[in-house]
Design a protein around this motif. Structure first.
Motif, PDB file in Angstrom:
ATOM      1  N   ALA A   2       0.834  -1.208   0.000  1.00  0.00           N
ATOM      2  CA  ALA A   2       0.000   0.000   0.000  1.00  0.00           C
ATOM      3  C   ALA A   2       0.869   1.258   0.000  1.00  0.00           C
ATOM      4  O   ALA A   2       0.583   2.208  -0.725  1.00  0.00           O
ATOM      5  N   GLN A   3       1.952   1.261   0.817  1.00  0.00           N
ATOM      6  CA  GLN A   3       2.809   2.454   0.852  1.00  0.00           C
ATOM      7  C   GLN A   3       3.540   2.666  -0.475  1.00  0.00           C
ATOM      8  O   GLN A   3       3.840   3.784  -0.862  1.00  0.00           O
ATOM      9  N   ALA A   4       3.807   1.547  -1.170  1.00  0.00           N
ATOM     10  CA  ALA A   4       4.521   1.690  -2.457  1.00  0.00           C
ATOM     11  C   ALA A   4       3.601   2.249  -3.538  1.00  0.00           C
ATOM     12  O   ALA A   4       4.072   2.889  -4.476  1.00  0.00           O
ATOM     13  N   LEU A   5       2.300   2.017  -3.395  1.00  0.00           N
ATOM     14  CA  LEU A   5       1.387   2.413  -4.470  1.00  0.00           C
ATOM     15  C   LEU A   5       0.531   3.627  -4.139  1.00  0.00           C
ATOM     16  O   LEU A   5      -0.187   4.123  -4.997  1.00  0.00           O
ATOM     17  N   ILE A   6       0.620   4.109  -2.912  1.00  0.00           N
ATOM     18  CA  ILE A   6      -0.326   5.143  -2.462  1.00  0.00           C
ATOM     19  C   ILE A   6      -0.263   6.429  -3.296  1.00  0.00           C
ATOM     20  O   ILE A   6      -1.265   7.107  -3.480  1.00  0.00           O
ATOM     21  N   HIS A   7       0.907   6.734  -3.846  1.00  0.00           N
ATOM     22  CA  HIS A   7       1.040   7.975  -4.617  1.00  0.00           C
ATOM     23  C   HIS A   7       0.966   7.731  -6.123  1.00  0.00           C
ATOM     24  O   HIS A   7       1.334   8.597  -6.911  1.00  0.00           O
ATOM     25  N   GLU A   8       0.470   6.538  -6.495  1.00  0.00           N
ATOM     26  CA  GLU A   8       0.309   6.170  -7.912  1.00  0.00           C
ATOM     27  C   GLU A   8       1.602   6.417  -8.690  1.00  0.00           C
ATOM     28  O   GLU A   8       1.645   7.251  -9.611  1.00  0.00           O
ATOM     29  N   PRO A   9       2.642   5.681  -8.354  1.00  0.00           N
ATOM     30  CA  PRO A   9       3.948   5.933  -8.985  1.00  0.00           C
ATOM     31  C   PRO A   9       4.000   5.476 -10.445  1.00  0.00           C
ATOM     32  O   PRO A   9       3.231   4.609 -10.849  1.00  0.00           O
ATOM     33  N   GLU A  10       4.945   6.064 -11.180  1.00  0.00           N
ATOM     34  CA  GLU A  10       5.134   5.652 -12.572  1.00  0.00           C
ATOM     35  C   GLU A  10       5.993   4.400 -12.634  1.00  0.00           C
ATOM     36  O   GLU A  10       5.887   3.614 -13.570  1.00  0.00           O
ATOM     37  N   LEU A  11       6.877   4.276 -11.676  1.00  0.00           N
ATOM     38  CA  LEU A  11       7.804   3.145 -11.642  1.00  0.00           C
ATOM     39  C   LEU A  11       7.677   2.436 -10.295  1.00  0.00           C
ATOM     40  O   LEU A  11       7.721   3.084  -9.248  1.00  0.00           O
ATOM     41  N   VAL A  12       7.488   1.122 -10.347  1.00  0.00           N
ATOM     42  CA  VAL A  12       7.382   0.361  -9.101  1.00  0.00           C
ATOM     43  C   VAL A  12       8.574  -0.593  -9.017  1.00  0.00           C
ATOM     44  O   VAL A  12       8.830  -1.355  -9.956  1.00  0.00           O
ATOM     45  N   ILE A  13       9.283  -0.508  -7.910  1.00  0.00           N
ATOM     46  CA  ILE A  13      10.454  -1.373  -7.711  1.00  0.00           C
ATOM     47  C   ILE A  13      10.172  -2.296  -6.547  1.00  0.00           C
ATOM     48  O   ILE A  13       9.841  -1.851  -5.446  1.00  0.00           O
ATOM     49  N   MET A  14      10.253  -3.597  -6.813  1.00  0.00           N
ATOM     50  CA  MET A  14       9.964  -4.585  -5.766  1.00  0.00           C
ATOM     51  C   MET A  14      11.187  -5.472  -5.567  1.00  0.00           C
ATOM     52  O   MET A  14      11.667  -6.070  -6.516  1.00  0.00           O
ATOM     53  N   ASP A  15      11.638  -5.519  -4.333  1.00  0.00           N
ATOM     54  CA  ASP A  15      12.810  -6.339  -4.031  1.00  0.00           C
ATOM     55  C   ASP A  15      12.335  -7.671  -3.440  1.00  0.00           C
ATOM     56  O   ASP A  15      11.776  -7.672  -2.339  1.00  0.00           O
ATOM     57  N   GLU A  16      12.546  -8.729  -4.150  1.00  0.00           N
ATOM     58  CA  GLU A  16      12.141 -10.078  -3.712  1.00  0.00           C
ATOM     59  C   GLU A  16      10.699 -10.088  -3.179  1.00  0.00           C
ATOM     60  O   GLU A  16      10.467 -10.478  -2.018  1.00  0.00           O
ATOM     61  N   PRO A  17       9.734  -9.721  -4.008  1.00  0.00           N
ATOM     62  CA  PRO A  17       8.371  -9.583  -3.461  1.00  0.00           C
ATOM     63  C   PRO A  17       7.706 -10.901  -3.081  1.00  0.00           C
ATOM     64  O   PRO A  17       6.733 -10.885  -2.329  1.00  0.00           O
ATOM     65  N   VAL A  18       8.196 -12.033  -3.595  1.00  0.00           N
ATOM     66  CA  VAL A  18       7.503 -13.299  -3.293  1.00  0.00           C
ATOM     67  C   VAL A  18       8.251 -14.158  -2.272  1.00  0.00           C
ATOM     68  O   VAL A  18       7.750 -15.212  -1.879  1.00  0.00           O
ATOM     69  N   THR A  19       9.423 -13.704  -1.843  1.00  0.00           N
ATOM     70  CA  THR A  19      10.206 -14.519  -0.903  1.00  0.00           C
ATOM     71  C   THR A  19       9.456 -14.713   0.415  1.00  0.00           C
ATOM     72  O   THR A  19       9.021 -13.747   1.036  1.00  0.00           O
ATOM     73  N   GLY A  20       9.291 -15.954   0.797  1.00  0.00           N
ATOM     74  CA  GLY A  20       8.678 -16.274   2.088  1.00  0.00           C
ATOM     75  C   GLY A  20       7.164 -16.189   2.110  1.00  0.00           C
ATOM     76  O   GLY A  20       6.557 -16.299   3.171  1.00  0.00           O
ATOM     77  N   LEU A  21       6.537 -15.981   0.947  1.00  0.00           N
ATOM     78  CA  LEU A  21       5.074 -15.856   0.937  1.00  0.00           C
ATOM     79  C   LEU A  21       4.416 -17.206   0.654  1.00  0.00           C
ATOM     80  O   LEU A  21       5.007 -18.080   0.006  1.00  0.00           O
ATOM     81  N   ASP A  22       3.168 -17.348   1.101  1.00  0.00           N
ATOM     82  CA  ASP A  22       2.447 -18.593   0.813  1.00  0.00           C
ATOM     83  C   ASP A  22       1.938 -18.557  -0.639  1.00  0.00           C
ATOM     84  O   ASP A  22       1.908 -17.489  -1.268  1.00  0.00           O
ATOM     85  N   PRO A  23       1.540 -19.700  -1.189  1.00  0.00           N
ATOM     86  CA  PRO A  23       1.168 -19.748  -2.618  1.00  0.00           C
ATOM     87  C   PRO A  23       0.062 -18.767  -3.000  1.00  0.00           C
ATOM     88  O   PRO A  23       0.088 -18.195  -4.087  1.00  0.00           O
ATOM     89  N   LEU A  24      -0.877 -18.554  -2.093  1.00  0.00           N
ATOM     90  CA  LEU A  24      -1.975 -17.634  -2.404  1.00  0.00           C
ATOM     91  C   LEU A  24      -1.446 -16.205  -2.526  1.00  0.00           C
ATOM     92  O   LEU A  24      -1.818 -15.465  -3.450  1.00  0.00           O
ATOM     93  N   ALA A  25      -0.554 -15.830  -1.607  1.00  0.00           N
ATOM     94  CA  ALA A  25       0.025 -14.481  -1.639  1.00  0.00           C
ATOM     95  C   ALA A  25       0.894 -14.306  -2.890  1.00  0.00           C
ATOM     96  O   ALA A  25       0.915 -13.228  -3.489  1.00  0.00           O
TER      97      ALA A  25
END
Lengths: 256, 255
Positions: free
Chosen positions: A154-177
């Motif tokens: 939410a904090q990464a998208l709150i200002h509707e950015p043009e560029l989104v940078i995600m560092d290891e966004p799926v590490t440690g998440l369950d399959p649904l996430a």
């Protein structure tokens, strides 16, 4: 509007440490040339210690490159105006545990230069969008990993950015996430946003990326387009295995 | 400025919710109550003793809170990487430092105000009505905590270790009460090698004895307006210099 969202030219990062008269230096990234086009989903693949996070930190201006130039959205970094157009989601949520989810989002809305009159509405919208409206007033210290990730998103998208940078966004998440992160990346792409994300999860990267860059020992070993791996058995996995070399001092398993 | 205000507000909330802060504050309030019991020992000077013990407790608790919160203010954020997320937004690093400092100092001021209110309540029970000088004494102590907090923040960024920064700050706090003696020794010293380092240390160390208004408010004549003006300027100059240096060091830090 520039056609290149991220441009790295000859970027190198060397960490120098000195302790009790003994100096050591570690080359985290070297000779890195990389271009990510506007509207593209670019995956940065690599093993642990290959330089993915360092590259992201250099792009964000959190660390300075020892050599080379970094341009983001047409401006050299570090640059505060450019940062206002970037959304960053770190690997660990890195949120202040003493605040509630809503308070943290209010802070990031203010830091992202959202006008104060619109802030509260935007915070509520984002909490609703990431499915955290009911847990928003709980302290972050009480959140599960999934909840932390939602607030981080939410904090990464709150200002509707043009560029989104995600560092290891799926590490440690369950399959649904993981499935939700995949849907998110495609949703961002459909809205014309540029997405850069790092991962060592090949199956995720191959499903959502337009191009990938394989980092090995701090160097960009290979850049591939989607059509170079799509529909080919073992396509990206084989290319990855062929391009990388372990940098963490761990040898191969000998199972014979 | 919006980012500075938001960071200060969040830091303020964060510190008020810290267990250490609440425990130290509670300890301070208990000590204030304890002053009533201890003062029984001096029946003739009971009121004077409650005043002195209360003010000394206020200063001690203010100092502990200021040093402890300031030393951890940035280092803890660096360790938990919270700072990365903040600085990935369009926030000048100086705003981050100033916002954190102001939030922390406001939390310390809150604790001191609460202690002052309780102490004044106790004194009122004994019929003491000296609000003017009393408020000035607390304001001087608050200024002293601001100087110590700024110094603790600077040392934490310089030394990168909370324990070392805390030890150095407490050492400087001690030394700061003897700057006049250091200058006297320097003037008396015949050796160039002793005189100049001593003079340099005396000027670099905050002159904390200057802030002890409580020690001489009964003196005749008491401190006048120029004394307070000089103190305000001295505090502003010392705090600004320490914060400017902190901003400079932090601007070079890789997070």
């Amino acid at each position: 509007m520039p056609s290149i969202a991220i441009r790295l030219k000859g970027v190198a990062k060397v960490y120098r440490r000195s302790h009790l008269g003994r100096s050591t230096q570690t080359v985290a990234v070297s000779d890195l040339d990389l271009e990510v086009a506007v509207g593209e989903v670019f995956g940065l693949l690599g093993l642990n210690g290959s330089g993915k996070t360092t590259t992201i930190k250099i792009i964000l201006g959190l660390q300075s490159a020892t050599q080379g130039t970094v341009e983001v959205l047409g401006r050299p970094m570090p640059d505060l105006e450019t940062l206002a157009k970037i959304g960053y989601m770190p690997e660990a949520a890195c949120l202040n545990p003493a605040l509630s989810g809503r308070e943290a989002l209010r802070l990031f809305a203010a830091l992202s230069r959202i006008p104060s009159a619109q802030r509260e509405k935007r915070v509520d919208q984002m909490l609703e969008r990431v499915g955290m409206a009911s847990g928003a007033d709980q302290r972050i210290a009480e959140y599960s990993k999934g909840m932390l990730q939602r607030i981080s998103l939410a904090q990464a998208l709150i200002h509707e950015p043009e560029l989104v940078i995600m560092d290891e966004p799926v590490t440690g998440l369950d399959p649904l996430a993981i499935k939700e992160v995949r849907a998110l990346v495609l949703w961002l792409k459909a809205r014309g946003k540029t997405v850069l994300f790092s991962s060592h999860d090949i199956s995720e990267v191959e499903q959502v990326c337009d191009r990938i860059g394989i980092l090995s020992r701090g160097k960009l070993a290979r850049v591939m387009r989607h059509d170079e791996w799509a529909g080919r058995p073992g396509g990206l996995e084989d290319a990855f295995a062929g391009a990388v070399a372990r940098a963490d001092g761990v040898g191969e398993l000998r199972l014979a | 400025m919006d980012s500075l205000k938001s960071i200060a507000a969040c830091s303020f909330k964060e510190i008020l919710r810290q267990k250490t802060y609440l425990v130290v504050l509670l300890f301070g309030l208990i000590l204030l109550g304890g002053a009533l019991i201890v003062s029984v020992l001096a029946q003739q000077e009971r009121l004077r003793m409650i005043i002195d013990l209360g003010l000394a407790t206020g200063e001690l608790i203010g100092l502990v809170l200021a040093v402890f919160t300031s030393v951890n203010l940035i280092l803890r954020e660096l360790e938990s990487r919270t700072v990365q997320l903040v600085l990935a937004h369009p926030v000048p690093r100086s705003h981050y430092i100033l916002g954190r400092f102001l939030g922390a100092w406001a939390a310390v001021a809150c604790a001191m105000a609460l202690m002052a209110a309780l102490h004044l309540g106790l004194l009122a029970l004994y019929g003491w009505r000296g609000a003017g000088v009393y408020v000035l004494a607390w304001l001087c102590m608050l200024a002293k905590t601001a100087v110590m907090a700024a110094l603790a923040l600077l040392l934490s960024l310089t030394l990168s270790s909370p324990a070392a920064a805390m030890a150095f700050t407490l050492f400087l706090w001690l030394l700061g009460h003897f700057t006049a003696e250091m200058q006297f020794l320097a003037e008396r010293s015949g050796s160039f090698l002793i005189k100049w380092p001593l003079l340099l240390a005396a000027f670099a160390t905050p002159d904390l004895a200057r802030f002890d208004y409580r020690d001489f408010w009964n003196a005749a004549p008491g401190p006048d307006a120029p004394w307070f003006l000089w103190l305000a300027l001295y505090t502003a100059a010392y705090v600004s210099t320490a914060l400017a240096l902190s901003c400079q060091i932090f601007s070079q830090k890789e997070v």
